[in-house]
Each structure stands twice: as structure tokens, then as C-alpha cells.
Design a protein around this motif. Structure first.
Motif, PDB file in Angstrom:
ATOM      1  N   ALA A 170       0.833  -1.202   0.000  1.00 60.79           N
ATOM      2  CA  ALA A 170       0.000   0.000   0.000  1.00 60.79           C
ATOM      3  C   ALA A 170       0.868   1.252   0.000  1.00 60.79           C
ATOM      4  O   ALA A 170       0.544   2.242  -0.660  1.00 60.79           O
ATOM      5  N   ASP A 171       2.013   1.200   0.720  1.00 61.13           N
ATOM      6  CA  ASP A 171       2.941   2.334   0.712  1.00 61.13           C
ATOM      7  C   ASP A 171       3.470   2.594  -0.694  1.00 61.13           C
ATOM      8  O   ASP A 171       3.545   3.736  -1.139  1.00 61.13           O
ATOM      9  N   PHE A 181       0.817   4.053  -2.742  1.00 60.12           N
ATOM     10  CA  PHE A 181       0.555   5.430  -2.322  1.00 60.12           C
ATOM     11  C   PHE A 181       1.471   6.392  -3.065  1.00 60.12           C
ATOM     12  O   PHE A 181       1.059   7.474  -3.474  1.00 60.12           O
ATOM     13  N   ALA A 236       0.042   7.373  -6.247  1.00 63.11           N
ATOM     14  CA  ALA A 236      -1.384   7.729  -6.220  1.00 63.11           C
ATOM     15  C   ALA A 236      -1.670   9.215  -6.350  1.00 63.11           C
ATOM     16  O   ALA A 236      -2.681   9.694  -5.861  1.00 63.11           O
ATOM     17  N   THR A 237      -0.778   9.955  -6.996  1.00 59.18           N
ATOM     18  CA  THR A 237      -1.042  11.376  -7.210  1.00 59.18           C
ATOM     19  C   THR A 237      -0.719  11.702  -8.663  1.00 59.18           C
ATOM     20  O   THR A 237       0.333  11.285  -9.158  1.00 59.18           O
ATOM     21  N   PRO A 238      -1.602  12.421  -9.369  1.00 61.27           N
ATOM     22  CA  PRO A 238      -1.363  12.691 -10.786  1.00 61.27           C
ATOM     23  C   PRO A 238       0.020  13.259 -11.073  1.00 61.27           C
ATOM     24  O   PRO A 238       0.701  12.802 -12.000  1.00 61.27           O
ATOM     25  N   SER A 239       0.471  14.232 -10.265  1.00 62.85           N
ATOM     26  CA  SER A 239       1.761  14.849 -10.586  1.00 62.85           C
ATOM     27  C   SER A 239       2.908  13.853 -10.413  1.00 62.85           C
ATOM     28  O   SER A 239       3.871  13.879 -11.183  1.00 62.85           O
ATOM     29  N   SER A 264       9.234  23.955  -7.179  1.00 60.69           N
ATOM     30  CA  SER A 264       9.012  23.520  -5.795  1.00 60.69           C
ATOM     31  C   SER A 264       8.112  22.287  -5.759  1.00 60.69           C
ATOM     32  O   SER A 264       8.336  21.370  -4.961  1.00 60.69           O
ATOM     33  N   HIS A 296       9.228  18.663  -4.358  1.00 55.34           N
ATOM     34  CA  HIS A 296       8.457  18.042  -3.287  1.00 55.34           C
ATOM     35  C   HIS A 296       8.053  16.612  -3.658  1.00 55.34           C
ATOM     36  O   HIS A 296       8.252  15.674  -2.881  1.00 55.34           O
ATOM     37  N   GLN A 297       7.512  16.457  -4.870  1.00 58.36           N
ATOM     38  CA  GLN A 297       7.039  15.125  -5.262  1.00 58.36           C
ATOM     39  C   GLN A 297       8.207  14.153  -5.424  1.00 58.36           C
ATOM     40  O   GLN A 297       8.079  12.973  -5.121  1.00 58.36           O
ATOM     41  N   ARG A 352      10.800  14.174  -3.595  1.00 55.54           N
ATOM     42  CA  ARG A 352      11.172  13.759  -2.250  1.00 55.54           C
ATOM     43  C   ARG A 352      10.251  12.639  -1.762  1.00 55.54           C
ATOM     44  O   ARG A 352      10.683  11.680  -1.137  1.00 55.54           O
ATOM     45  N   VAL A 353       8.943  12.769  -2.080  1.00 59.90           N
ATOM     46  CA  VAL A 353       7.994  11.714  -1.695  1.00 59.90           C
ATOM     47  C   VAL A 353       8.368  10.406  -2.384  1.00 59.90           C
ATOM     48  O   VAL A 353       8.414   9.341  -1.756  1.00 59.90           O
ATOM     49  N   ASP A 384      11.393   8.984  -0.776  1.00 58.02           N
ATOM     50  CA  ASP A 384      11.094   8.485   0.572  1.00 58.02           C
ATOM     51  C   ASP A 384      10.420   7.119   0.502  1.00 58.02           C
ATOM     52  O   ASP A 384      10.534   6.312   1.415  1.00 58.02           O
ATOM     53  N   HIS A 385       9.693   6.867  -0.594  1.00 60.64           N
ATOM     54  CA  HIS A 385       9.014   5.581  -0.740  1.00 60.64           C
ATOM     55  C   HIS A 385       9.821   4.603  -1.599  1.00 60.64           C
ATOM     56  O   HIS A 385       9.286   3.595  -2.060  1.00 60.64           O
TER      57      HIS A 385
END
Lengths: 544, 122
Positions: free
Chosen positions: B23-24, B27, B30-33, B60, B64-65, B67-68, B71-72
Motif C-alpha cells: 500500500a505504501d 501510495f 497515487a497522485t497525478p503529478s 518547488s 516536493h514530489q 522527495r515523496v 522516501d518511498h
């Protein structure tokens, strides 16, 4: 179980989350609620079970609010002024509830922590401001919490070089287990010992007439200045920015959604009641203990209060106070440091959840541990100016609070974020009044801290002038902010109740308003000037 | 031709911890960008400025994305001089994107979409 469960609307199913661990079943200390649970709560029994599962963020934030600093100030109020300041609690209760309810609502509806919401809706500059404010202030408060740990254990004869490292290690271990339920249970255990202070009021056995006399504000002209300072300190330690950041993030981390908002409000109300009872008990006990003891001499520190209670009310009273101080300091340290690490990780976009273990969310738990360790080390520096730090922390908290409250109010009026759950008008009026009052009081506190020579009357005039200017600007800002897209979309009651913000990146950019920008810039300018003045005074004090 | 939808190894019964990890990973997608950024990385490693140019988002937002995603553990980063070069962590991430794309296309366009996706996948 209901026969035909109402499905969640699409927005609620597609709930926005910054961390996947924020989505799922609620695992509270006393029960669970499934994330797909839409069943109505028809029986008292079910309502109670749900309440027990949801209970947590509000109770913990309020119990942690009664931290080392707050306990000292309320004890000082009782010691030096008897019951005279008891009425402040009656005024503080609604203020505390209203600000925390707004934070909890923002969290439940948007699924986004406070620091990140500020970033998304006000831009990077404002986020940088509020995050640095929060981190600096939290660090200072964290130091006072460890001073509380050291003082409370010194009452039992434990060296601070043993007490502080042990407390720090315990805090880090409890939060890094990666189990939300275990963390919450640990917090409840601390709260349980913490609310033991209510017993102090029973031991003190004050007469009902003295209590009721304290509930009426009275101005004793001889002692007006010190009493006013104490009054401001009472408010400054009770309302602090970290509480807003903490409760919003903790509501999200506990996976409370808008569907459970009613329960979360009760949770916040229970927490407020616990805070008022505990703080009131400390004030009453100290007032009773020192009522017949010669002149009301100056307050030194919390350990001194514990020894005083021991001498005047018996051994049990002193021990109860010291144990409560230890627990309150631990709770405060846990919550304050968590608010820092939640905020930092939200803004960075890394995993941040108490559901995750240390290895899974290194930045989040690493931040937490770093803040705790640095603060603990600061307390252990031999000859560190702890007294000076403590008094200045209250002033700093007072200066930074208005900024946080204004941002909170503006976020709660953002129809994009909260839809039908934006603030009602009366709440905005009440909020603006509260901000103006706190702005005035904190200005007075700052001015008197920085210029102790200036008389109270002059300070009052300066403050009033500043206050009127600030109120005008904020009023203008709020008035301009009001008419824009007021939300009404012909929603069913169920849709209103479960309304959820769209995904962050799908939100339309906030409408820019010159009045709002001007108001915020003025507030920031004021804050910066005040902080610089305060720092200048701190430096001169330390240089001496 | 092997059936691409057949799993490599049986994943049932799925242990709770493994399900959380999966699920991580999902996740992160799970965001369009973030999907747009990942899609741009399918062709090969890119620097941040190249990604910004490819997806047309603000710097920016891209940082940010990224980095996400980092991180995953969906992308990996490597320093080349003063620049940071991003790559998809492994071929499986690329495959995940392919499969998700085909799944959605099938839903949108029925058989026609499916055929087109198959043509593009081959």
C-alpha cells in the motif's frame, strides 16, 4: 449494524493523505473503528464505545498543555494571589476549546497537517515563518519541560544527571515503537498520574465561599502590576502555537475523518474540562496552603512549591504535586516535540506517522529524537541560565501566538478546504476578538518584559493604540475574506457531515486579496519587531 | 507469449505487513503529478531541471514530489557534479506504470484501448 449502510461520498473515499499510514482503521487506546464504518450510532452503548475509540488527541493535547510551565504559573498565581485569579480559568476555557476545535476540524476534513496547509494556502514564505517560529518556540518549551523533570525528581532526591537522560530515553522509545495504540496508552498512563493533582484541591479543603469569591474578577489597585503580568503569563502558557499544530496532526495520524468530527469535538471538550479542573486544583491547593503563611513571598520554582505543599498540607500533597509535575513534563515534552517533528516532516513530504517504526520513518522519528536530545543536553549544561530562559519563553510564546491564530482563522474560512464546514460567522467574530485580546495582552507582557522601568499605565496606552490599529486591519481582512465563495451546494445532511477536502494538488489557488496580504504583513512586521526587542533584552541579560 | 498479468509468485495469503508495504508503494503512485514525473523517467534518467521541463510543473512542486518518491523508494537519486539525477528504482516500477496504464485504458476505451495499449507495450 445498520441494514443499509450509507456509503461515503466519493470525496471521503478519495481522502487526501500526506502519508499512507494516515488512512485506515482507527486504533485508539480503548477500541477501534473501521475506516469503512458508516453505521449510525443509535444506542448509548455504541455511542460510548465509539467515543472511547476516538478519545485521544483532544485529551492528550489538553493534558500536555498543563505542562511544567503551566503548572509553575498556576502554582505561583495561587501562592502569591490566593484565589483572586481563579476567574481566569473561566475565561480561558472557551478560548482553549474554540482554538483547538478549529485545528481538529481542519485536520479531520483536510487530512493535511497545519504546517503543510500553511505552505499550500499561504506559500513558502509564510510556511517558513510559521515553521521557524514553531521550532524555536518548541525548543524553548521543551527545555522548560526538562527543567520540570529535573525539579520534580530533585524533590525525591534523584540527580538531574540521572533523571533527564532517563526521561529523554523513555520518550524516544515510546514514540518510536511504530504502534499508535501503544503510544496512546502510554500517554493515558501519564495523564492518569497527571490528573492526580485534582486530589490536591480535596486535600486543601477550601471553603466554597473563597472559591466563589475567586470567580469574580476583582482589581486590587495596590497589586495591579504584578497581578497583570501573572494574568498574561497564565494566558501565554495556556494557549501556545504547538497545541494547534499538534492536535491537527494527531487527529490526522489517528485517522479521524470528518465523519467522526462530533466525537472529536467531545474529545476536545473533555480535554478542556480536564485542563481546567487540574489547573484549578493546583491554584486552589497553593492558595489554601499559603493562605495562613505570613506575607506572600516571591515564587521561586516548582520544586519549592512541592516542598511548600509538603509543609502546609502534608507529605501526600507534596508528593502528588511532584509526581504530577513529572508526568506533566513528560507529556508536554512528548507532545511539543511531536508537533515539531510532525510539522517538519509534513513540509518535507516524508513519511510521518506514529504508526510507523523508527526504521520506516527515519526523518520523522529522527527529528523527534534530535529535538529531545538537544533540549535534554541544554538542561544538563552546568550553569545554564534556566531561569532567564523560562521567563522569556512565556513572552516569546505570547508574541508568536497571534500569527498562528490569524492563520488558523483564515484557514478555517477557506471554502476550498472546509466546504460546508467553514467557520460560522459568530466563531469568526469570537476568534477575531480573542486574537485582539491576546495581541493586546502579549504586547503588554512583551513591553513590560523588555522595558521593566516603564509604568503599567504607559504600557497600556501604547498597547491600546497598537491594538486598535491591529483590530482595524484584521477586521478589514476578515470583512474582505467573508463575501468570497460561501459554500452552499445543496448537500444532503450526510454529505455535509462527511465532506472531505479534495486532493491537495487539485485545489484551486487561493484568491489573493490585497487586504489579507497587508494584514498578514503588518502582523508579521509587529511580531518581528517584538522578537528582536526580546532577543536584545535576553542578550543584554546574559552578557551581564 | 506469457500472460503478463500472472503473478511471479503466489502472494496469497498476503501478510498484513506485506500488505502495508504494498500500500505504501501504491501510495507513492497515487497522485497525478507523481505519475507524470514517473512517466517522464521511463525513458531514462533525468536531472531535476529536465523533469521540470518535461512535466511543466513548478520547481518547488517537482522537488516536493521527488522527495515523496525517494522516501518511498520508487526512484533513486545520484549526484553528478552539481546536479541530481533521478532514475526509476527498478524495472518493476516501470512495469507497475505500464500495467496501471493498460488497466485504465481498457476501462476508458474498451477493446480499442486495450489493443492500443498492447501495441504500445510490445
Amino acid at each position: 449494524m445498520s441494514t443499509a449502510a450509507t456509503p461515503f461520498p466519493r470525496s471521503a473515499d478519495r481522502r487526501s493523505a500526506l502519508d499512507r499510514a494516515h488512512i485506515g482503521d482507527i486504533h485508539g487506546a480503548f477500541g477501534s473503528v473501521e475506516c469503512y464504518d458508516t453505521g449510525p450510532r443509535l444506542t448509548r452503548r455504541r455511542q460510548l464505545r465509539t467515543m472511547l475509540a476516538i478519545l485521544g488527541p483532544g485529551l492528550i493535547v489538553m493534558a500536555a498543555d498543563k505542562d511544567a510551565g503551566t503548572m509553575s504559573v498556576f502554582a505561583q498565581a495561587g501562592q502569591e494571589h490566593g484565589m483572586e485569579l481563579l476567574w481566569v480559568l473561566v475565561v480561558l476555557a472557551p478560548l482553549l476549546y474554540v482554538s483547538q476545535e478549529m485545528a481538529a476540524r481542519l485536520g479531520a476534513v483536510t487530512g493535511t497537517g497545519h504546517a503543510r496547509l500553511v505552505l499550500e494556502r499561504f506559500g513558502r514564505l509564510w510556511c517558513a515563518f510559521s515553521l521557524t517560529d514553531l521550532l524555536i518556540l518548541n525548543f524553548a518549551i521543551l527545555v522548560t519541560e526538562f527543567i520540570g523533570v529535573a525539579l520534580s525528581l530533585s524533590y525525591f532526591g534523584v540527580s538531574r544527571y540521572l533523571a533527564v537522560p532517563l526521561a529523554a530515553a523513555a520518550l524516544i522509545v515510546v514514540s518510536a515503537t511504530g504502534n499508535f495504540r501503544r503510544w496512546e496508552r502510554a500517554m493515558y498512563a501519564l495523564i492518569l498520574a497527571d490528573v492526580g493533582v485534582v486530589a490536591l484541591a480535596l486535600i486543601a479543603r477550601p471553603s466554597p465561599s473563597t472559591i466563589s469569591s475567586g470567580l469574580v474578577p476583582a482589581v486590587d489597585h495596590g497589586a495591579a502590576t504584578p497581578m497583570l503580568l501573572l494574568l498574561i503569563a497564565l494566558i501565554g502558557t495556556t494557549l501556545t502555537p504547538w497545541q494547534i499544530f499538534f492536535q491537527q496532526s494527531n487527529v490526522i495520524d489517528k485517522r479521524i475523518t470528518s465523519r467522526w468530527l462530533a466525537y472529536e469535538r467531545i474529545d476536545t471538550a473533555i480535554g478542556t474540562a480536564v485542563f481546567i479542573l487540574a489547573a484549578g486544583a493546583i491554584l486552589i491547593a497553593c492558595a489554601a496552603a499559603y493562605a495562613h503563611v505570613g506575607p506572600r513571598t516571591g515564587f521561586t520554582d516548582a520544586a519549592d512549591i512541592a516542598r511548600g505543599l509538603d509543609a502546609h498540607l502534608g507529605r501526600a500533597a507534596g508528593a502528588i504535586f511532584a509526581i504530577a509535575l513529572l508526568n506533566a513534563s513528560m507529556l508536554g515534552a512528548a507532545a511539543v516535540s511531536l508537533s515539531s517533528s510532525y510539522a517538519t516532516s509534513e513540509v518535507l513530504g516524508v513519511k510521518h506517522s506514529l504508526h510507523r517504526s523508527f526504521t520506516d520513518a527515519r526523518v520523522f522519528h529522527g527529528c523527534f529524537a534530535t529535538f529531545i536530545v538537544i533540549a535534554a543536553c541544554t538542561v544538563l549544561i552546568p550553569g545554564a541560565p534556566l531561569g532567564v530562559i523560562t521567563t522569556h519563553v512565556q513572552a516569546l510564546a505570547g508574541i508568536l501566538l497571534p500569527c498562528t491564530l490569524v492563520l488558523l482563522l483564515l484557514l478555517c474560512n477557506d471554502a476550498q478546504l472546509l466546504g460546508p464546514l467553514t467557520n460560522p460567522r459568530w466563531l469568526n467574530v469570537a476568534g477575531a476578538l480573542a486574537v485582539a485580546t491576546i495581541l493586546g495582552l502579549s504586547t503588554m507582557l512583551t513591553l513590560t518584559t523588555i522595558f521593566p522601568a516603564v509604568g503599567l499605565r504607559d504600557t497600556l496606552y501604547v498597547t491600546l493604540a497598537l491594538l486598535i490599529a491591529a483590530t482595524a486591519v484584521i477586521g478589514l481582512t476578515m470583512a474582505r475574506a467573508q463575501p468570497h465563495e460561501r459554500f452552499d451546494g445543496g448537500l444532503t445532511p450526510w454529505e455535509r457531515k462527511t465532506w472531505t477536502s479534495p486532493m491537495l494538488e487539485r485545489l484551486a489557488a487561493p484568491a489573493s486579496s490585497p487586504a489579507r496580504t497587508l494584514g498578514l504583513a503588518m502582523l508579521r512586521g509587529y511580531t518581528t519587531v517584538m522578537v528582536v526587542l526580546l532577543l536584545a533584552r535576553l542578550v543584554t541579560l546574559l552578557a551581564r | 507469449m506469457p500472460n503478463p498479468q500472472r503473478p511471479l509468485a503466489p502472494i496469497t495469503p498476503l501478510h498484513q505487513d506485506v500488505a502495508e508495504r504494498l500500500a505504501d508503494a501504491m501510495f507513492a503512485l497515487a497522485t497525478p503529478s507523481r505519475l507524470q514525473i514517473l512517466a517522464s523517467l521511463r525513458a531514462g534518467p533525468l536531472t531535476v531541471s529536465q523533469i521540470i521541463h518535461e512535466v511543466g510543473m513548478e520547481q518547488s512542486a517537482v522537488s516536493h514530489q521527488l522527495r515523496v518518491l525517494r522516501d518511498h523508494a520508487v526512484v533513486s537519486v545520484e549526484r553528478r557534479g552539481r546536479e541530481r539525477v533521478y532514475t526509476l528504482r527498478d524495472g518493476d516500477v516501470s512495469a507497475l506504470l505500464d500495467h496501471a496504464y493498460r488497466h485504465v485504458l481498457a476501462l476508458m476505451g474498451g477493446d480499442a484501448g486495450d489493443a492500443r495499449a498492447r501495441r504500445e507495450a510490445s
